[in-house]
Design a protein around this motif. Structure first.
Motif, short mmCIF file in Angstrom:
data_model
loop_
_atom_site.label_atom_id
_atom_site.label_comp_id
_atom_site.label_asym_id
_atom_site.label_seq_id
_atom_site.Cartn_x
_atom_site.Cartn_y
_atom_site.Cartn_z
N VAL A 18 0.85 -1.19 0.00
CA VAL A 18 0.00 0.00 0.00
C VAL A 18 0.88 1.24 0.00
N ASP A 19 1.97 1.22 0.80
CA ASP A 19 2.88 2.35 0.88
C ASP A 19 3.70 2.53 -0.40
N ASP A 20 4.04 1.41 -1.06
CA ASP A 20 4.84 1.48 -2.29
C ASP A 20 4.28 0.48 -3.30
N PRO A 21 3.28 0.90 -4.09
CA PRO A 21 2.61 -0.01 -5.03
C PRO A 21 3.54 -0.68 -6.04
N SER A 22 4.72 -0.12 -6.28
CA SER A 22 5.64 -0.76 -7.23
C SER A 22 6.11 -2.12 -6.73
N LEU A 23 5.96 -2.36 -5.42
CA LEU A 23 6.36 -3.65 -4.86
C LEU A 23 5.35 -4.77 -5.15
N ALA A 24 4.17 -4.42 -5.61
CA ALA A 24 3.15 -5.43 -5.89
C ALA A 24 3.62 -6.43 -6.93
N GLY A 25 4.43 -5.99 -7.87
CA GLY A 25 4.92 -6.86 -8.93
C GLY A 25 5.87 -7.95 -8.45
N VAL A 26 6.45 -7.77 -7.29
CA VAL A 26 7.40 -8.77 -6.80
C VAL A 26 6.75 -9.83 -5.89
N LEU A 27 5.49 -9.65 -5.57
CA LEU A 27 4.81 -10.66 -4.75
C LEU A 27 4.63 -11.92 -5.58
N ASN A 28 5.01 -13.06 -5.02
CA ASN A 28 4.89 -14.30 -5.78
C ASN A 28 3.75 -15.18 -5.29
N GLU A 29 3.02 -14.74 -4.27
CA GLU A 29 1.90 -15.53 -3.78
C GLU A 29 0.63 -15.14 -4.53
N SER A 30 -0.28 -16.10 -4.66
CA SER A 30 -1.53 -15.78 -5.34
C SER A 30 -2.46 -15.06 -4.36
N MET A 31 -3.38 -14.28 -4.90
CA MET A 31 -4.32 -13.57 -4.05
C MET A 31 -5.20 -14.58 -3.29
N ALA A 32 -5.54 -15.70 -3.94
CA ALA A 32 -6.37 -16.71 -3.28
C ALA A 32 -5.67 -17.26 -2.03
N ASP A 33 -4.37 -17.53 -2.14
CA ASP A 33 -3.62 -18.00 -0.97
C ASP A 33 -3.61 -16.93 0.12
N ARG A 34 -3.45 -15.70 -0.29
CA ARG A 34 -3.40 -14.60 0.67
C ARG A 34 -4.72 -14.46 1.42
N VAL A 35 -5.84 -14.61 0.70
CA VAL A 35 -7.16 -14.51 1.33
C VAL A 35 -7.30 -15.58 2.40
N ALA A 36 -7.00 -16.82 2.04
CA ALA A 36 -7.15 -17.92 2.99
C ALA A 36 -6.22 -17.75 4.19
N ASP A 37 -4.97 -17.35 3.94
CA ASP A 37 -4.01 -17.17 5.03
C ASP A 37 -4.41 -16.03 5.96
N LYS A 38 -4.83 -14.92 5.41
CA LYS A 38 -5.14 -13.74 6.23
C LYS A 38 -6.47 -13.86 6.98
N LEU A 39 -7.43 -14.59 6.40
CA LEU A 39 -8.77 -14.61 6.98
C LEU A 39 -9.08 -15.85 7.81
N GLY A 40 -8.31 -16.90 7.62
CA GLY A 40 -8.57 -18.15 8.34
C GLY A 40 -8.56 -17.94 9.85
N GLY A 41 -9.63 -18.38 10.52
CA GLY A 41 -9.70 -18.29 11.97
C GLY A 41 -10.02 -16.90 12.52
N ARG A 42 -10.26 -15.94 11.66
CA ARG A 42 -10.58 -14.57 12.11
C ARG A 42 -12.09 -14.36 12.13
N THR A 43 -12.49 -13.31 12.82
CA THR A 43 -13.91 -12.93 12.86
C THR A 43 -14.12 -11.64 12.09
N VAL A 44 -15.37 -11.36 11.79
CA VAL A 44 -15.73 -10.12 11.10
C VAL A 44 -15.25 -8.93 11.93
N ARG A 45 -15.36 -9.02 13.24
CA ARG A 45 -14.93 -7.93 14.14
C ARG A 45 -13.49 -7.53 13.84
N GLU A 46 -12.63 -8.50 13.54
CA GLU A 46 -11.22 -8.22 13.28
C GLU A 46 -10.98 -7.53 11.94
#
Length: 146
Positions: free
Chosen positions: A62-90
């Motif tokens: 977010v701070d440096d959008p040019s770094l987005a191109g170097v991410l090698n993980e898929s967005m789907a993996d990121r969603v599952a990793d970031k949201l697993g076990g969390r609540t809406v409150r979080e």
């Protein structure tokens, strides 16, 4: 036309609902957000889809959008990793989005003014402490064009 006549069926999630399930609901139905209620079913906030997207993107990207191109993980993996076990409150922002609440007898203009003032795509329609339904910005526009 009064607010009670404009409501549409709209999904509602609890503060302690599973975050991944809520995000799947947002995505599957292509919703602008979800109404978030407390355990008693009283609307508390709105979880905008844009907030979920912001939650999923690493802060350094977010701070440096040019770094987005170097991410090698898929967005789907990121969603599952970031949201697993969390609540809406979080997922809610530190300063939760105020959910506009209209009374059942409010007019179209009153609802539109509230939506515009708070820049929120959803308005909860209440009769006392009972949630009658939700009016979305797209529903309001649909009614205004007829």
């Amino acid at each position: 036309m009064h607010a009670a006549e404009m409501v549409e069926e709209f999904p509602v999630v609890d503060l302690d609902s599973d975050a991944l399930s809520a995000v799947r609901l947002l995505a599957r139905r292509r919703l602008p957000g979800l109404v978030v209620t407390d355990a008693d079913g009283c609307p508390q906030s709105v979880l905008p889809a844009s907030q979920v997207v912001q939650f999923l993107v690493p802060s350094y990207v977010v701070d440096d959008p040019s770094l987005a191109g170097v991410l090698n993980e898929s967005m789907a993996d990121r969603v599952a990793d970031k949201l697993g076990g969390r609540t809406v409150r979080e997922l809610l922002p530190a300063e939760p989005t105020e959910l506009p609440r209209a009374n059942a007898d409010d007019t179209v203009v009153e609802v539109a003014a509230m939506m515009a003032r708070l820049r929120c795509p959803l308005v909860a329609v209440m009769e006392g402490r009972t949630l009658l339904g939700v009016i979305s910005a797209s529903r309001l526009l649909e009614l205004a064009l007829h």
